[in-house]
Design a protein around this motif. Structure first.
Motif, PDB file in Angstrom:
ATOM      1  N   GLY A 112       0.812  -1.213   0.000  1.00  0.00           N
ATOM      2  CA  GLY A 112       0.000   0.000   0.000  1.00  0.00           C
ATOM      3  C   GLY A 112       0.842   1.258   0.000  1.00  0.00           C
ATOM      4  N   VAL A 113       1.881   1.281   0.847  1.00  0.00           N
ATOM      5  CA  VAL A 113       2.772   2.446   0.881  1.00  0.00           C
ATOM      6  C   VAL A 113       3.493   2.609  -0.452  1.00  0.00           C
ATOM      7  CG1 VAL A 113       4.860   3.383   1.950  1.00  0.00           C
ATOM      8  CG2 VAL A 113       3.067   2.388   3.378  1.00  0.00           C
ATOM      9  N   ALA A 114       3.883   1.490  -1.057  1.00  0.00           N
ATOM     10  CA  ALA A 114       4.562   1.548  -2.356  1.00  0.00           C
ATOM     11  C   ALA A 114       3.639   2.113  -3.438  1.00  0.00           C
ATOM     12  CB  ALA A 114       5.055   0.155  -2.750  1.00  0.00           C
ATOM     13  N   ILE A 115       2.388   1.683  -3.443  1.00  0.00           N
ATOM     14  CA  ILE A 115       1.428   2.187  -4.425  1.00  0.00           C
ATOM     15  C   ILE A 115       1.196   3.684  -4.257  1.00  0.00           C
ATOM     16  CG2 ILE A 115      -1.011   2.125  -5.107  1.00  0.00           C
ATOM     17  CD1 ILE A 115      -0.933  -0.892  -4.532  1.00  0.00           C
ATOM     18  N   ASP A 116       0.957   4.111  -3.006  1.00  0.00           N
ATOM     19  CA  ASP A 116       0.716   5.533  -2.767  1.00  0.00           C
ATOM     20  C   ASP A 116       1.941   6.370  -3.092  1.00  0.00           C
ATOM     21  OD1 ASP A 116      -1.940   5.371  -1.973  1.00  0.00           O
ATOM     22  OD2 ASP A 116      -1.413   4.930   0.104  1.00  0.00           O
ATOM     23  N   SER A 117       3.121   5.861  -2.769  1.00  0.00           N
ATOM     24  CA  SER A 117       4.350   6.590  -3.085  1.00  0.00           C
ATOM     25  C   SER A 117       4.545   6.710  -4.596  1.00  0.00           C
ATOM     26  CB  SER A 117       5.556   5.880  -2.444  1.00  0.00           C
ATOM     27  OG  SER A 117       5.430   5.810  -1.042  1.00  0.00           O
ATOM     28  N   ALA A 118       4.235   5.635  -5.331  1.00  0.00           N
ATOM     29  CA  ALA A 118       4.383   5.663  -6.784  1.00  0.00           C
ATOM     30  C   ALA A 118       3.400   6.641  -7.424  1.00  0.00           C
ATOM     31  CB  ALA A 118       4.183   4.260  -7.342  1.00  0.00           C
ATOM     32  N   LEU A 119       2.142   6.617  -6.970  1.00  0.00           N
ATOM     33  CA  LEU A 119       1.142   7.535  -7.529  1.00  0.00           C
ATOM     34  C   LEU A 119       1.465   8.987  -7.188  1.00  0.00           C
ATOM     35  CD1 LEU A 119      -2.137   5.498  -6.895  1.00  0.00           C
ATOM     36  CD2 LEU A 119      -0.938   5.850  -9.055  1.00  0.00           C
ATOM     37  N   GLN A 120       2.072   9.204  -6.023  1.00  0.00           N
ATOM     38  CA  GLN A 120       2.491  10.561  -5.688  1.00  0.00           C
ATOM     39  C   GLN A 120       3.653  10.998  -6.587  1.00  0.00           C
ATOM     40  OE1 GLN A 120       3.027  12.888  -1.601  1.00  0.00           O
ATOM     41  NE2 GLN A 120       4.566  11.281  -1.802  1.00  0.00           N
ATOM     42  N   ALA A 121       4.611  10.087  -6.827  1.00  0.00           N
ATOM     43  CA  ALA A 121       5.743  10.406  -7.687  1.00  0.00           C
ATOM     44  C   ALA A 121       5.295  10.689  -9.120  1.00  0.00           C
ATOM     45  CB  ALA A 121       6.756   9.255  -7.668  1.00  0.00           C
ATOM     46  N   LEU A 122       4.231  10.033  -9.546  1.00  0.00           N
ATOM     47  CA  LEU A 122       3.708  10.248 -10.899  1.00  0.00           C
ATOM     48  C   LEU A 122       2.826  11.490 -10.993  1.00  0.00           C
ATOM     49  CD1 LEU A 122       2.843   6.545 -11.816  1.00  0.00           C
ATOM     50  CD2 LEU A 122       4.719   7.941 -12.735  1.00  0.00           C
ATOM     51  N   GLY A 123       2.573  12.138  -9.870  1.00  0.00           N
ATOM     52  CA  GLY A 123       1.825  13.387  -9.879  1.00  0.00           C
ATOM     53  C   GLY A 123       0.322  13.248  -9.820  1.00  0.00           C
ATOM     54  N   TRP A 124      -0.187  12.045  -9.494  1.00  0.00           N
ATOM     55  CA  TRP A 124      -1.631  11.864  -9.423  1.00  0.00           C
ATOM     56  C   TRP A 124      -2.218  12.378  -8.120  1.00  0.00           C
ATOM     57  CZ3 TRP A 124      -4.206  10.991 -13.661  1.00  0.00           C
ATOM     58  CH2 TRP A 124      -3.590  10.332 -14.718  1.00  0.00           C
ATOM     59  N   ILE A 125      -1.399  12.410  -7.080  1.00  0.00           N
ATOM     60  CA  ILE A 125      -1.859  12.878  -5.775  1.00  0.00           C
ATOM     61  C   ILE A 125      -0.667  13.444  -5.025  1.00  0.00           C
ATOM     62  CG2 ILE A 125      -1.479  10.713  -4.538  1.00  0.00           C
ATOM     63  CD1 ILE A 125      -4.189  11.205  -3.114  1.00  0.00           C
ATOM     64  N   GLN A 126      -0.940  14.361  -4.116  1.00  0.00           N
ATOM     65  CA  GLN A 126       0.112  14.935  -3.283  1.00  0.00           C
ATOM     66  C   GLN A 126      -0.320  14.854  -1.825  1.00  0.00           C
ATOM     67  OE1 GLN A 126       3.270  16.126  -4.095  1.00  0.00           O
ATOM     68  NE2 GLN A 126       3.463  16.100  -1.853  1.00  0.00           N
ATOM     69  N   PHE A 127       0.431  14.072  -1.043  1.00  0.00           N
ATOM     70  CA  PHE A 127       0.110  13.913   0.366  1.00  0.00           C
ATOM     71  C   PHE A 127       0.822  14.974   1.197  1.00  0.00           C
ATOM     72  CE2 PHE A 127      -0.254   9.566  -1.382  1.00  0.00           C
ATOM     73  CZ  PHE A 127      -1.586   9.327  -1.073  1.00  0.00           C
ATOM     74  N   GLU A 128       0.170  15.366   2.292  1.00  0.00           N
ATOM     75  CA  GLU A 128       0.747  16.319   3.229  1.00  0.00           C
ATOM     76  C   GLU A 128       1.222  15.574   4.475  1.00  0.00           C
ATOM     77  OE1 GLU A 128       1.042  19.320   2.205  1.00  0.00           O
ATOM     78  OE2 GLU A 128      -0.315  19.241   0.495  1.00  0.00           O
ATOM     79  N   GLY A 129       2.082  16.210   5.242  1.00  0.00           N
ATOM     80  CA  GLY A 129       2.509  15.626   6.497  1.00  0.00           C
ATOM     81  C   GLY A 129       3.939  15.132   6.482  1.00  0.00           C
ATOM     82  N   TRP A 130       4.385  14.642   7.643  1.00  0.00           N
ATOM     83  CA  TRP A 130       5.749  14.150   7.792  1.00  0.00           C
ATOM     84  C   TRP A 130       5.978  12.940   6.890  1.00  0.00           C
ATOM     85  CZ3 TRP A 130       5.554  13.810  13.862  1.00  0.00           C
ATOM     86  CH2 TRP A 130       5.412  15.100  14.373  1.00  0.00           C
ATOM     87  N   ALA A 131       7.127  12.944   6.218  1.00  0.00           N
ATOM     88  CA  ALA A 131       7.416  11.856   5.286  1.00  0.00           C
ATOM     89  C   ALA A 131       8.922  11.630   5.210  1.00  0.00           C
ATOM     90  CB  ALA A 131       6.863  12.170   3.908  1.00  0.00           C
ATOM     91  N   LEU A 132       9.284  10.452   4.752  1.00  0.00           N
ATOM     92  CA  LEU A 132      10.671  10.103   4.518  1.00  0.00           C
ATOM     93  C   LEU A 132      10.961  10.277   3.030  1.00  0.00           C
ATOM     94  CD1 LEU A 132      13.373   8.929   5.570  1.00  0.00           C
ATOM     95  CD2 LEU A 132      12.433   6.652   5.109  1.00  0.00           C
ATOM     96  N   GLY A 133      11.586  11.396   2.686  1.00  0.00           N
ATOM     97  CA  GLY A 133      11.899  11.666   1.289  1.00  0.00           C
ATOM     98  C   GLY A 133      10.648  11.755   0.437  1.00  0.00           C
TER      99      GLY A 133
END
Length: 223
Positions: A112-133
């Motif tokens: 799940g984290v991998a999917i959300d990270s990939a979709l964020q990297a592709l520009g489909w969504i932008q998450f807010e909050g503390w993150a690792l890179g």
């Protein structure tokens, strides 16, 4: 009405007080108390422990989800992550099957984290909050951990659905959950049709994680 009719008789004739409660009255009184006792036993009848456990699992996940998502805008992410950790520990402790659970959690939460990270990297969504890179934020990690702990508990009924029904549920519930996160200020859609991408992803993802949750206990028992 009976008392009102006989009140004058009892008051005026002391001898009648001894026979005020006749056999029929005593029978009715005993029947009333018996019925009351049956009613109390029905109300106090123990509820199925599995039902209580699954209800607690569902409520715990909802509480954790709201805390994690709302913590971003209202700036209490540390407390939300701590609360999510406590909830995960409780869900683990109360889970009916823990032998295979660790592997299921790593696959579901990691995927799940991998999917959300990939979709964020592709520009489909932008998450807010503390993150690792560039990875998805920590609060989303916590939600994925809690989600994995629901698959064999409050969401176990979905495993009995057909693959088509599971896919449809994923296509509807997935985008709705992320849309709620966007509305609460925890994320932003990167593209106008980002919700459709999440619908496609969850059409495959939900049946897959349900299959993992269903197969794991059988694999363990076979060993």
């Amino acid at each position: 009405e009976y008392l009102a009719t006989n009140q004058g008789v009892v008051g005026s004739n002391p001898a009648s007080r001894a026979t005020f409660f006749n056999g029929s009255d005593l029978f009715d009184l005993a029947r009333f108390h018996l019925q009351l006792g049956h009613a109390c036993l029905f109300i106090m009848k123990p509820v199925d422990s599995a039902l209580i456990r699954r209800l607690g699992n569902a409520l715990g996940f909802q509480l954790g989800w709201w805390l994690c998502v709302c913590s971003v805008r209202h700036d209490f992410q540390a407390w939300a992550l701590l609360a999510a950790g406590v909830l995960c520990a409780l869900q683990w402790r109360l889970s009916a099957e823990t032998g295979h659970l660790l592997g299921l959690i790593w696959r579901v939460a990691g995927g799940g984290v991998a999917i959300d990270s990939a979709l964020q990297a592709l520009g489909w969504i932008q998450f807010e909050g503390w993150a690792l890179g560039a990875l998805a934020p920590y609060w989303l990690w916590a939600i994925w951990l809690m989600f994995a702990l629901t698959l064999n508990e409050s969401m176990a009924f979905l495993s009995r659905w057909s693959s088509g029904a599971q896919a449809l549920a994923g296509a509807l519930a997935g985008p709705m959950s992320y849309g709620a996160g966007v509305a609460l200020g925890a994320a932003q859609w990167g593209q106008p049709w980002a919700w459709a991408v999440y619908a496609l992803v969850w059409t495959v993802w939900l049946p897959l994680v349900l299959k993992w949750a269903q197969v794991a206990p059988h694999a363990e028992s076979a060993q």
